[in-house]
Design a protein around this motif. Structure first.
Motif, short mmCIF file in Angstrom:
data_model
loop_
_atom_site.label_atom_id
_atom_site.label_comp_id
_atom_site.label_asym_id
_atom_site.label_seq_id
_atom_site.Cartn_x
_atom_site.Cartn_y
_atom_site.Cartn_z
N GLY A 156 5.33 0.03 -3.74
CA GLY A 156 4.55 -1.21 -3.80
C GLY A 156 3.26 -1.02 -4.58
O GLY A 156 2.95 -1.81 -5.50
N SER A 197 16.37 -2.33 -2.76
CA SER A 197 17.49 -1.82 -1.98
C SER A 197 17.69 -0.35 -2.33
O SER A 197 16.82 0.27 -2.95
CB SER A 197 18.74 -2.65 -2.26
N ARG A 250 2.67 3.73 7.23
CA ARG A 250 2.97 5.02 6.58
C ARG A 250 1.68 5.81 6.38
O ARG A 250 0.71 5.28 5.81
CB ARG A 250 3.64 4.76 5.21
N PHE A 277 0.31 -6.65 0.93
CA PHE A 277 0.44 -7.03 2.34
C PHE A 277 1.09 -5.85 3.06
O PHE A 277 2.24 -5.50 2.75
CB PHE A 277 1.32 -8.29 2.38
N ASP A 278 0.38 -5.20 3.96
CA ASP A 278 0.89 -3.92 4.50
C ASP A 278 0.28 -3.70 5.89
O ASP A 278 -0.88 -4.05 6.13
CB ASP A 278 0.48 -2.78 3.55
N ALA A 322 0.83 -1.22 0.00
CA ALA A 322 0.00 0.00 0.00
C ALA A 322 0.86 1.26 0.00
O ALA A 322 0.34 2.37 -0.01
CB ALA A 322 -0.94 -0.01 1.21
N GLY A 323 2.19 1.08 0.00
CA GLY A 323 3.09 2.24 -0.03
C GLY A 323 3.27 2.75 -1.45
O GLY A 323 2.66 2.25 -2.40
#
Ligand SMILES: NC(=O)c1ccc[n+]([C@@H]2O[C@H](COP(=O)([O-])OP(=O)(O)OC[C@H]3O[C@@H](n4cnc5c(N)ncnc54)[C@H](O)[C@@H]3O)[C@@H](O)[C@H]2O)c1
Length: 356
Positions: free
Chosen positions: A17, A123, A40, A35-36, A13-14
């Motif tokens: 993502g 990363s 945030r 999956f969150d 949900a970011g």
């Protein structure tokens, strides 16, 4: 492209993502699960969009083994859950950051191993040591600092930092959690033959980024201009000349689709991924662009003191990833700022409270 039956995106949900999920939704028939834990602020605004596009949402915390049990079997895991701010962990206990960014990667690896799945890690360019980057030769230009061609270290030129840049030295706790995560991926690839992909991203930006002072600077800058709220040039004498390259999230999504076509290359080789010199900006230049695009102009504050984890310049040399995947960023700073402006202008309800 290799079709996956079920794709799980942690931190789904970011900003990164959810953007990757919407690209995958448009281009594959896979079942897709975000999956969150909605930690945030603003991630919750994505839930409505998921419903509209048939993306499943599982509320859970990557650090809790019991929460993984709510997920069905999957064959691709994209790990986008993290605390993405480099200033986190600079004071007080480092444990929350280590737990959220490194221990969580270990949980992702174990879940991927149990499911016989492939794993992609988001990363960061912050794995490169701060003092080495700050020791590079630079000049002051009218609106920005710029690296020179001749440098005292290998793996860097005026075009940016390549994967050959030395890794010796401190890099911020944030960068260390990511480098240690990369090492764990290498081991799971070596021991279990797990297909793993490591993208060391520089600054990513675009619509749906819930920018805040310590992370998501481009959307913060556009939003503060849009809503006419104060901004400050921090560090490097308050000149606003510090430079980053910026990659539009849609360019990153294009890269993901190319990488999915080449599973034989999922071997833990790290790739530097960024917009490069041609899509770079100083804060000063970003202000000018935001003024042009929003039509709003105001005086910015200045704070001279530089944070111990800030960098004068970071630019990505993305030659390796461009060559391996026949990929190049297509969008520049103008496109990035305009796309964020249009998103804010159409303003999903609740956005102003978060960004304004
Ligand atoms: N945005 C960038 O410029 C950038 C650059 C380089 C690397 N990255 C990496 O990309 C990844 C995604 O970053 P982003 O910009 O989308 O950040 P974001 O904060 O927008 O998204 C992260 C999401 O993860 C969730 N989350 C955090 N901890 C969690 C946990 N323990 N369990 C479940 N969910 C959790 C948050 O609620 C949020 O929705 C991070 O790993 C970050 O380090 C981002």
């Amino acid at each position: 492209m290799i079709e996956h039956k079920t794709i799980v995106v942690t931190g789904g949900a970011g900003f990164v993502g959810s953007s990757l999920i919407h690209t995958l939704r448009r281009t594959t028939d896979s079942r897709i699960i975000a999956f969150d834990n909605l930690r945030r602020r603003g991630s919750e605004l994505n839930l409505e969009r998921f419903k509209d596009s048939g993306v499943e949402f599982v509320h859970g915390d990557v650090r809790l083994p019991s929460d993984w049990e709510s997920l069905p079997a999957f064959d691709l895991l994209i790990d986008c859950s993290a605390e993405p701010s480099v200033t986190q962990g600079t004071t007080g206990s480092g444990w929350p950051l280590i737990e959220n960014n490194l221990v969580s990667t270990a949980h992702c690896l174990e879940a991927a191993r149990r499911n016989d799945a492939a794993l992609m890690l988001l990363s960061t360019s912050r794995i490169y040591p701060i003092r080495s980057l700050e020791s590079l030769t630079w000049e002051e230009q009218e609106t920005r600092y710029a690296w020179l061609d001749e440098q005292p270290l290998p793996g860097v030129s005026s075009q940016g930092v390549s994967e050959l840049f030395p890794l010796q030295g401190a890099r911020s706790l944030y960068g260390a959690t990511k480098l240690a995560s990369e090492y764990l991926l290498q081991e799971y690839h070596y021991l279990h033959g797990m297909p793993v992909m490591v993208n060391r991203c520089g600054v990513l930006a675009g619509p749906w980024q819930m920018g805040k002072v310590d992370q998501g600077v481009v959307s913060l800058w556009v939003a503060r201009h849009y809503f006419e709220k104060p901004l400050c040039y921090k560090g490097f004498g308050g000149t606003g000349k510090q430079v980053r390259d910026v990659l539009h999230i849609d360019d990153f999504s294009d890269l993901l689709l190319e990488q999915l076509k080449h599973k034989e290359k999922w071997d833990a080789t790290p790739y530097n991924v960024g917009g490069g010199l041609s899509s770079s900006t100083s804060l000063l230049e970003l202000t000018r662009l935001c003024r042009e695009v929003t039509g709003h102009s105001f005086e910015l504050a200045k704070e001279e003191k530089t944070s111990e984890v800030d960098l004068r310049i970071y630019l990505t040399d993305n030659s390796r990833v461009s060559q391996e995947f026949n990929w190049k960023p297509k969008r520049n700073m103008q496109d990035i700022v305009e796309s964020i402006y249009h998103w804010i202008d159409q303003s999903p309800p609740g956005l102003q409270k978060i960004l304004g």
